[in-house]
Enzyme design. Structure first.
Site, PDB file in Angstrom:
ATOM      1  N   VAL A   1       0.734  -1.028   0.018  1.00  0.00           N
ATOM      2  CA  VAL A   1       0.232   0.150  -0.052  1.00  0.00           C
ATOM      3  C   VAL A   1       0.827   1.221   0.334  1.00  0.00           C
ATOM      4  O   VAL A   1       0.725   2.219  -0.828  1.00  0.00           O
ATOM      5  CB  VAL A   1      -0.998   0.000   1.147  1.00  0.00           C
ATOM      6  CG1 VAL A   1      -1.678   1.240   1.584  1.00  0.00           C
ATOM      7  CG2 VAL A   1      -1.820  -1.206   1.062  1.00  0.00           C
TER       8      VAL A   1
ATOM      9  N   LEU B   1       0.954   2.144  10.340  1.00  0.00           N
ATOM     10  CA  LEU B   1       1.861   3.048   9.639  1.00  0.00           C
ATOM     11  C   LEU B   1       3.107   2.331   9.032  1.00  0.00           C
ATOM     12  O   LEU B   1       3.632   1.306   9.863  1.00  0.00           O
ATOM     13  CB  LEU B   1       2.317   3.973  10.648  1.00  0.00           C
ATOM     14  CG  LEU B   1       1.409   4.902  11.312  1.00  0.00           C
ATOM     15  CD1 LEU B   1       1.869   5.725  12.444  1.00  0.00           C
ATOM     16  CD2 LEU B   1       0.881   5.920   9.979  1.00  0.00           C
TER      17      LEU B   1
ATOM     18  N   HIS C   1      21.127  27.603  14.209  1.00  0.00           N
ATOM     19  CA  HIS C   1      20.335  28.869  14.035  1.00  0.00           C
ATOM     20  C   HIS C   1      20.562  29.356  12.486  1.00  0.00           C
ATOM     21  O   HIS C   1      21.784  29.473  11.952  1.00  0.00           O
ATOM     22  CB  HIS C   1      20.653  29.978  14.951  1.00  0.00           C
ATOM     23  CG  HIS C   1      19.949  31.104  15.071  1.00  0.00           C
ATOM     24  ND1 HIS C   1      18.508  31.243  15.411  1.00  0.00           N
ATOM     25  CD2 HIS C   1      20.439  32.418  14.427  1.00  0.00           C
ATOM     26  CE1 HIS C   1      18.226  32.481  14.921  1.00  0.00           C
ATOM     27  NE2 HIS C   1      19.335  33.283  14.621  1.00  0.00           N
TER      28      HIS C   1
HETATM   29  P1  FAD Z   1       0.889  -3.357   3.002  1.00  0.00           P
HETATM   30  O1  FAD Z   1       1.353  -2.189   2.696  1.00  0.00           O
HETATM   31  O2  FAD Z   1      -0.846  -3.334   3.118  1.00  0.00           O
HETATM   32  O3  FAD Z   1       1.204  -4.628   2.236  1.00  0.00           O
HETATM   33  C1  FAD Z   1       0.681  -5.830   2.157  1.00  0.00           C
HETATM   34  C2  FAD Z   1       0.995  -6.686   1.105  1.00  0.00           C
HETATM   35  O4  FAD Z   1       0.492  -7.847   0.956  1.00  0.00           O
HETATM   36  C3  FAD Z   1       0.280  -5.966  -0.204  1.00  0.00           C
HETATM   37  O5  FAD Z   1       1.334  -5.854  -1.284  1.00  0.00           O
HETATM   38  C4  FAD Z   1      -0.635  -6.951  -0.800  1.00  0.00           C
HETATM   39  O6  FAD Z   1      -0.625  -7.117  -2.118  1.00  0.00           O
HETATM   40  C5  FAD Z   1      -0.085  -8.158   0.005  1.00  0.00           C
HETATM   41  N1  FAD Z   1      -0.976  -9.573   0.038  1.00  0.00           N
HETATM   42  C6  FAD Z   1      -1.865  -9.359   1.007  1.00  0.00           C
HETATM   43  N2  FAD Z   1      -2.276 -10.592   0.987  1.00  0.00           N
HETATM   44  C7  FAD Z   1      -1.617 -11.359   0.069  1.00  0.00           C
HETATM   45  C8  FAD Z   1      -2.032 -12.624  -0.322  1.00  0.00           C
HETATM   46  N3  FAD Z   1      -3.058 -13.539   0.257  1.00  0.00           N
HETATM   47  N4  FAD Z   1      -1.061 -13.211  -1.176  1.00  0.00           N
HETATM   48  C9  FAD Z   1      -0.122 -12.239  -1.689  1.00  0.00           C
HETATM   49  N5  FAD Z   1       0.030 -11.090  -1.315  1.00  0.00           N
HETATM   50  C10 FAD Z   1      -0.633 -10.542  -0.458  1.00  0.00           C
HETATM   51  N6  FAD Z   1       1.854   5.272   6.504  1.00  0.00           N
HETATM   52  C11 FAD Z   1       2.804   5.967   6.873  1.00  0.00           C
HETATM   53  O7  FAD Z   1       3.848   5.601   7.996  1.00  0.00           O
HETATM   54  N7  FAD Z   1       3.037   7.172   6.501  1.00  0.00           N
HETATM   55  C12 FAD Z   1       2.207   7.796   5.485  1.00  0.00           C
HETATM   56  O8  FAD Z   1       2.518   8.701   5.092  1.00  0.00           O
HETATM   57  C13 FAD Z   1       1.129   7.017   4.927  1.00  0.00           C
HETATM   58  N8  FAD Z   1       0.272   7.516   4.043  1.00  0.00           N
HETATM   59  C14 FAD Z   1      -0.917   6.760   3.614  1.00  0.00           C
HETATM   60  C15 FAD Z   1      -1.413   7.189   2.515  1.00  0.00           C
HETATM   61  C16 FAD Z   1      -2.605   6.462   2.191  1.00  0.00           C
HETATM   62  C17 FAD Z   1      -3.501   6.820   1.270  1.00  0.00           C
HETATM   63  C18 FAD Z   1      -2.891   5.110   2.798  1.00  0.00           C
HETATM   64  C19 FAD Z   1      -3.930   4.193   2.079  1.00  0.00           C
HETATM   65  C20 FAD Z   1      -1.827   4.607   3.822  1.00  0.00           C
HETATM   66  C21 FAD Z   1      -0.936   5.402   3.980  1.00  0.00           C
HETATM   67  N9  FAD Z   1      -0.068   5.090   5.009  1.00  0.00           N
HETATM   68  C22 FAD Z   1       1.058   5.623   5.474  1.00  0.00           C
HETATM   69  C23 FAD Z   1      -0.095   3.518   5.758  1.00  0.00           C
HETATM   70  C24 FAD Z   1       0.939   2.606   5.021  1.00  0.00           C
HETATM   71  O9  FAD Z   1       0.712   2.687   3.651  1.00  0.00           O
HETATM   72  C25 FAD Z   1       0.515   1.226   5.857  1.00  0.00           C
HETATM   73  O10 FAD Z   1       0.761   1.173   7.246  1.00  0.00           O
HETATM   74  C26 FAD Z   1       1.741   0.168   5.297  1.00  0.00           C
HETATM   75  O11 FAD Z   1       1.599   0.134   3.834  1.00  0.00           O
HETATM   76  C27 FAD Z   1       1.662  -1.116   5.817  1.00  0.00           C
HETATM   77  O12 FAD Z   1       2.613  -1.974   5.514  1.00  0.00           O
HETATM   78  P2  FAD Z   1       2.217  -3.285   5.684  1.00  0.00           P
HETATM   79  O13 FAD Z   1       3.658  -4.214   4.981  1.00  0.00           O
HETATM   80  O14 FAD Z   1       1.811  -4.164   6.759  1.00  0.00           O
HETATM   81  O15 FAD Z   1       1.291  -3.944   4.427  1.00  0.00           O
END
Ligand code: FAD
Length: 584
Positions: free
Chosen positions: A148, A432, A557
């Site tokens: 994401v 995050l 500063h």
């Molecule tokens: P994700 O990024 O959700 O990744 C999970 C991955 O697993 C995905 O690629 C998905 O396709 C894959 N997946 C899931 N299930 C399966 C499966 N069964 N088989 C194969 N693949 C699978 N956070 C910040 O810290 N700063 C920010 O500025 C910020 N801005 C954001 C703005 C927006 C618009 C959004 C929506 C979120 C934002 N976030 C931000 C939150 C941040 O994107 C998430 O907290 C972060 O991406 C989480 O990381 P993750 O690795 O846990 O999961």
């Protein structure tokens, strides 16, 4: 029909959590997943949804009560068969598996570590495990790594926010005698800039995976027992399955499957109604836009669209925007952003959404609800994200998943099955990227046989709005609620030469100290680059600094970062850039 008690599900390690909203009353008819109450911890707010549909016979809680897992929220009259009736089929799987499945077939490849999900948590864990010399695969259903965050979250939103901030800043130069004509915006080119930023970052990850010899298995992964995962291969831009599948065997696995957008059930499908991903696609700039949900994601996207020319309304069920941050900080942001909004509807619910030819008509209920449905050209639904815990066959691996789809872990990021780890959005708030990355490193180190723990004192939060709002550790509002004795020190940027020179003197830096020990336990900044500066406050909290340590550290500063040292001097009573204070 039977009377059933609706109870608080597993909410992680939180006890006696504040109830900040009760969304039901006696006599209400509720559907599965309707919000019953909202809880607030020091890290986040969370809605507790109904597991069962029915009619509310008795509400047992009120705002201000504290509640823990198992506490009774309400009694409803329901037929047992209605439980989860409205949930998608994939979510009806048992949530807490006591017995894992057994797979006795063959496998196509064997790994020390298989990471499910290639988001910031997943790729960081995979790269760290590979750097430890382990044989690693990442299972990711989409074409690019980054999840994401890189594809439809942190990075594309910041690419757009950067452009919006420059436009806003240039407009303000008029007051200094520098006037540019109104910007001509080529939306296709702006979108393509954002896409190039994303492609550059995701391309970089692909290269790094190759260098580290991490195998990327493109497909939908689902655990089939505690040591095997089946991957239905995907291709193309999305997650379309090819019909082929592979089975991977692993010694350890790290679940990093992230979260997904929460869809509100009463909202119709229409291209003029989008979630954050749809908003980032930036197809056009509407005249009138509604943001449902006054959290960070909605307000960041609103900032972009408003700078590009849209008028904004925002509707929020709770009593404030950007909940989680201190109200005094948010007020500064709000004052500077008043011009973007026609209507800020707090303590107000969206009750109906109708797509008509001339626009999307939305009906509201609550404190600030207009009497008539309002017409919008674009509606952004930014009502939160749900973890993917129930969608990955966790039960086959024996991994317990909470009612809401989270996976509980210990400080080593281990699930209830010791060789299976989980990290990132799927293990809980705050959702995050920087939390996911750190958790990923801990999980990888443990896979390699080290004893690593996730024991961060603080996880900073940042709204990359204009101005930015950033905070870390305890907030003043939370301290008040929890009865924590604190002292606070605020340095107003009106006294910062750099802030005045930069035209951002409305900002402020606040430090919060434990009243007994004098150690810093929180802090917040509102103003330009607040997100870049909050790291110093995080470090100070992690290092156990007091005001003296921070105030006597020589900050350069004139900088905005100097305001942190100045705020510490305010705490000591030694700040000579403000009128004299009583010496502490
Ligand atoms: P994700 O990024 O959700 O990744 C999970 C991955 O697993 C995905 O690629 C998905 O396709 C894959 N997946 C899931 N299930 C399966 C499966 N069964 N088989 C194969 N693949 C699978 N956070 C910040 O810290 N700063 C920010 O500025 C910020 N801005 C954001 C703005 C927006 C618009 C959004 C929506 C979120 C934002 N976030 C931000 C939150 C941040 O994107 C998430 O907290 C972060 O991406 C989480 O990381 P993750 O690795 O846990 O999961």
């Amino acid at each position: 029909m039977s009377l059933i008690e609706l109870k608080v599900p597993d909410i992680g390690n939180y006890q006696n959590v504040d109830i900040i909203a009760v969304e039901i009353k006696t006599g209400d008819t509720i559907a599965v997943d309707d919000t019953l109450i909202t809880l607030e911890t020091d890290k986040a707010t969370m809605d507790v949804p109904a597991e069962i549909a029915g009619v509310v016979k008795e509400v047992r809680v009120k705002v201000g009560d504290k509640i823990s897992e198992g506490g009774v929220i309400a009694v409803i009259e329901a037929a047992a068969a209605t439980a989860k009736a409205a949930a998608p089929a994939s979510e009806t799987a048992p949530v807490a598996a006591s017995q894992a499945a057994t797979y006795s077939g063959s496998s196509d490849a064997e790994y020390d570590v298989v990471v499910l999900g290639g988001g910031p948590g997943g790729y960081s864990a995979a790269f760290a495990a590979a750097d430890e010399g382990l044989k690693v695969a990442v299972v990711e259903r989409y074409a690019t790594l980054g999840g994401v965050c890189l594809n439809v979250g942190c990075i594309p939103s910041k690419a757009l926010l950067h452009n919006a901030a420059v436009i806003d800043e240039v407009k303000e130069l008029k007051a200094n005698g520098i006037e540019y004509p109104a910007p001509k915006i080529d939306i296709d080119q702006l979108r393509s800039y954002k896409e190039k930023v994303v492609a550059r970052m995701t391309g970089g990850l692909a290269g790094m995976a190759k260098t580290r010899k991490v195998d990327i298995i493109r497909g939908n992964g689902r655990y089939i027992d505690p040591h095997h995962i089946e991957v239905k291969l995907t291709s193309g831009e999305g997650k379309t399955e090819t019909g082929e599948k592979v089975t991977l065997a692993f010694k350890n696995t790290i679940i990093a499957a992230g979260s997904r957008v929460v869809n509100l059930p009463f909202i119709p499908e229409d291209p003029r109604i989008v979630d954050s991903t749809g908003a980032l696609a930036l197809k056009s700039v509407p005249e009138k836009m509604l943001i449902i949900g006054g959290g960070i994601i909605g307000l960041e996207m609103g900032t972009v669209y408003s700078t590009l020319g849209a008028r904004l309304d925002v509707v929020e069920m709770m009593g404030g925007l950007m909940l989680g941050a201190d109200r005094d900080m948010v007020r500064i942001w709000q004052k500077k952003n008043e011009h973007r909004f026609d209507n800020i509807m707090l303590n107000t619910k969206t009750t109906a959404v109708e797509a008509r030819e001339d626009g999307i008509y939305v009906t509201f209920e609550g404190d600030k609800a207009p009497a008539e449905p309002q017409r919008y050209d674009l509606v952004l639904v930014a009502a939160g994200r749900a973890p993917n815990g129930k969608l990955i066959g966790a039960e086959n691996a024996g991994v317990e998943v909470t009612d809401r789809g989270f996976i509980n872990v210990d400080k080593q990021m281990r699930t209830n099955v010791p060789h299976i780890y989980a990290i990132g959005d799927i293990v809980g708030q705050p959702m995050l990227a920087h939390k996911a990355v750190h958790e990923g490193h801990v999980a990888a180190e443990n896979c390699a046989g080290h004893q690593a723990y996730f024991d961060a004192r603080v996880i900073p939060g940042v709204a990359y709005t204009n101005p930015e709002v950033a905070w870390a550790g305890i907030t003043e509002d939370q301290a008040k609620k929890d009865g924590v004795k604190i002292t606070k020190a605020v340095f107003p940027w009106a006294a910062s030469g750099r802030a005045v020179a930069n035209g951002c003197s409305e900002g402020a830096t606040k430090l919060i100290f434990d009243a007994d020990s004098g150690l810093i336990i929180g802090g917040a900044i509102v103003g330009s680059s607040a997100g870049d500066m909050i790291g110093e406050i995080c470090l100070a909290i992690e290092m156990g600094c007091d005001a003296d340590d921070i105030g006597r550290t020589i900050h350069p500063h004139p900088t905005l970062g100097e305001s942190i040292g100045m705020a510490a001097e305010v705490a000591m009573g030694t700040c000579t850039d403000l009128p004299p204070q009583r010496k502490k």
